[in-house]
Write an enzyme that holds these catalytic residues in place. Sequence first.
Site, PDB file in Angstrom:
ATOM      1  N   TYR A  16       0.878  -1.215   0.003  1.00 59.67           N
ATOM      2  CA  TYR A  16       0.029  -0.046  -0.171  1.00 59.67           C
ATOM      3  C   TYR A  16       0.897   1.091  -0.072  1.00 59.67           C
ATOM      4  O   TYR A  16       1.816   1.378   0.891  1.00 59.67           O
ATOM      5  CB  TYR A  16      -0.972   0.063   1.280  1.00 59.67           C
ATOM      6  N   GLU A  42      -0.430   4.822  -0.537  1.00 62.52           N
ATOM      7  CA  GLU A  42      -1.434   6.008  -0.914  1.00 62.52           C
ATOM      8  C   GLU A  42      -0.529   7.324  -0.842  1.00 62.52           C
ATOM      9  O   GLU A  42       0.389   7.340   0.010  1.00 62.52           O
ATOM     10  CB  GLU A  42      -2.177   6.247   0.066  1.00 62.52           C
ATOM     11  N   ASP A  70      -6.112  12.463 -25.920  1.00 63.23           N
ATOM     12  CA  ASP A  70      -6.083  11.151 -25.521  1.00 63.23           C
ATOM     13  C   ASP A  70      -5.258  10.290 -26.585  1.00 63.23           C
ATOM     14  O   ASP A  70      -6.110   9.932 -27.504  1.00 63.23           O
ATOM     15  CB  ASP A  70      -7.621  10.649 -25.150  1.00 63.23           C
ATOM     16  N   THR A  81      -3.455   5.202 -22.135  1.00 63.47           N
ATOM     17  CA  THR A  81      -3.500   3.894 -21.500  1.00 63.47           C
ATOM     18  C   THR A  81      -2.063   3.344 -21.695  1.00 63.47           C
ATOM     19  O   THR A  81      -1.366   3.838 -22.645  1.00 63.47           O
ATOM     20  CB  THR A  81      -4.539   2.889 -22.312  1.00 63.47           C
ATOM     21  N   LYS A  90      -2.222  -0.674 -24.847  1.00 66.17           N
ATOM     22  CA  LYS A  90      -2.473  -0.609 -26.191  1.00 66.17           C
ATOM     23  C   LYS A  90      -1.320  -0.818 -27.098  1.00 66.17           C
ATOM     24  O   LYS A  90      -0.343  -1.774 -26.842  1.00 66.17           O
ATOM     25  CB  LYS A  90      -3.485   0.247 -26.621  1.00 66.17           C
ATOM     26  N   ARG A 128      -2.318  -3.341 -18.232  1.00 71.71           N
ATOM     27  CA  ARG A 128      -3.267  -2.455 -18.106  1.00 71.71           C
ATOM     28  C   ARG A 128      -3.064  -1.272 -17.251  1.00 71.71           C
ATOM     29  O   ARG A 128      -2.936  -1.621 -16.311  1.00 71.71           O
ATOM     30  CB  ARG A 128      -4.886  -3.091 -17.667  1.00 71.71           C
TER      31      ARG A 128
HETATM   32  C1  LIG Z   1      -9.221   2.426 -24.498  1.00 68.68           C
HETATM   33  C2  LIG Z   1      -9.283   4.065 -24.428  1.00 68.68           C
HETATM   34  C3  LIG Z   1      -9.863   4.490 -23.251  1.00 68.68           C
HETATM   35  C4  LIG Z   1     -10.089   3.915 -21.840  1.00 68.68           C
HETATM   36  O1  LIG Z   1      -9.266   2.897 -21.474  1.00 68.68           O
HETATM   37  P1  LIG Z   1      -9.710   1.908 -20.400  1.00 68.68           P
HETATM   38  O2  LIG Z   1      -8.386   1.324 -19.900  1.00 68.68           O
HETATM   39  O3  LIG Z   1     -10.439   0.844 -21.094  1.00 68.68           O
HETATM   40  O4  LIG Z   1     -10.492   2.513 -19.282  1.00 68.68           O
HETATM   41  C5  LIG Z   1      -9.852   5.854 -23.368  1.00 68.68           C
HETATM   42  N1  LIG Z   1      -9.878   6.707 -24.303  1.00 68.68           N
HETATM   43  C6  LIG Z   1      -9.486   6.176 -25.227  1.00 68.68           C
HETATM   44  C7  LIG Z   1      -9.244   6.776 -26.689  1.00 68.68           C
HETATM   45  C8  LIG Z   1      -9.353   4.714 -25.830  1.00 68.68           C
HETATM   46  O5  LIG Z   1      -9.300   4.221 -26.915  1.00 68.68           O
END
Ligand SMILES: *Cc1c(COP(=O)(O)O)cnc(C)c1O
Length: 454
Positions: free
Chosen positions: A59, A61, A204, A230, A233, A239
Amino acid sequence: MSNLETFFREPIKKTDPEVSAIVKNEIKRMSEGLELIPSENVVSLAVLNALGSVFTNKYSEGYPKKRYYGGNENADAVELLAIERAKKLFGVPHANVQPYSGSPANQAVYFATCKPGDVIMGHNLPDGGHLTHGWKVNFSGSYYHSVPYHVKADGYIDLEEIKKLAMENKPKLVWCGATAYTREFPFEEIGKIADEVGAYFATDIAHISGLVAGGAHKSPVPYADIITTTTHKTLRGPRGAMIMVTEKGLKKDPELADKIDKAVFPGLQGGPHDHQTAAIAVTLGEALKPEFKEYAHQIVKNSRALAAALMKNGIKLVTNGTDNHMILIDLTPYGKGKGIFVQEALDLANITLNKNTIPADPASPFYPSGVRLGTPAITTRGLKEAEMDFVGGCIARVIKEVCTKYQLPEDKTQIKDYLKKFRSEIKNNSVIAQVKQEVIEFTKKFPLYTTLDY
Ligand SMILES: *Cc1c(COP(=O)(O)O)cnc(C)c1O
């Protein structure tokens, strides 16, 4: 120590054969299939190692050197390393690596920059945008006044519309980024519009961060105030997610980095997932290596080659091609709402992708008229341009087989029964069975992991 070295296999096999068997099945599914979901990838054993490390016990925080718990010297070290690597990789002055995933990261951006009811603008969901960019059922469309922008009939982002909507609505926050968009994002153009109306500009780059890191997509850093991504990807990590603040963002608002950190903790989250942080550090270390540049460029080369192979087989693509890792197939030449048939038939043939809306989809978001696919995972497995003819050919054969044979009934009450019949028939379809056999043979040449022997 030697016990820990074999932690992937031995303990779970002995103590929980049920879960162990399911994991084994998942390894088989992944090994014998072509993973084309563009938001997925195959992480390295080093990333899996860090993710399965003892940091899951901790932990911590707070932030490095400012924790609410003791015993954090190693958690501090790994988080500081992840932050340093993120700053170096993307060329930004500030990074927060604690968001649990992409959606919570975006939530933190709202919390840091907006008050409930403020106007926000983002890429409309059925046009390829993400839920968290203002979609009505998401928190972002419920707590904020969402003014979505769209793509034009040709599939490209409508900059004229963004300009008009921004002038009229004076948003507090403007997003650029999507989950289903196959062209380069106009970061510079949208950034200018956001600046003109005094909005924060957040990009994003969840889908394309690996391409940005590897120099295969234009970086948003000179144009954005805030960047979220993220880590699982194209970046090919666990994740998780990160939020970065740029020099431009700090100039616009010197407190922006502090606002972001406070929004993540204590605003929205409790303790960070230190095992995830350790795995993000490993991921960023891998992305800083020269091989990663090659990987990022290969993803795009494969994507372009796959797009060409599909078009050669008579398949229609949104925008007639791609600039990134992703392809959107437009199935409307065969009728509307065909995405579900293609997704499920390809699943049976060991090819995984997902049904998706296309611009101005004539059907409903639940039964959309397209499918979305991409090359990050198959590129990690070692496929190159030469193999894309095979992949594209398999997809085209299955599309033609099911799209010419099946059509959703107009009467909604009949859809359930129709799909039941479809599902039972495709189990005995010889074209699908043949493609599956070919895919299983093909994937033997490209092992998922060479050293994991469950
Ligand atoms: C995948 C994605 C997210 C969210 O990711 P999670 O980990 O699934 O919550 C946010 N924005 C875009 C553009 C994405 O492709």
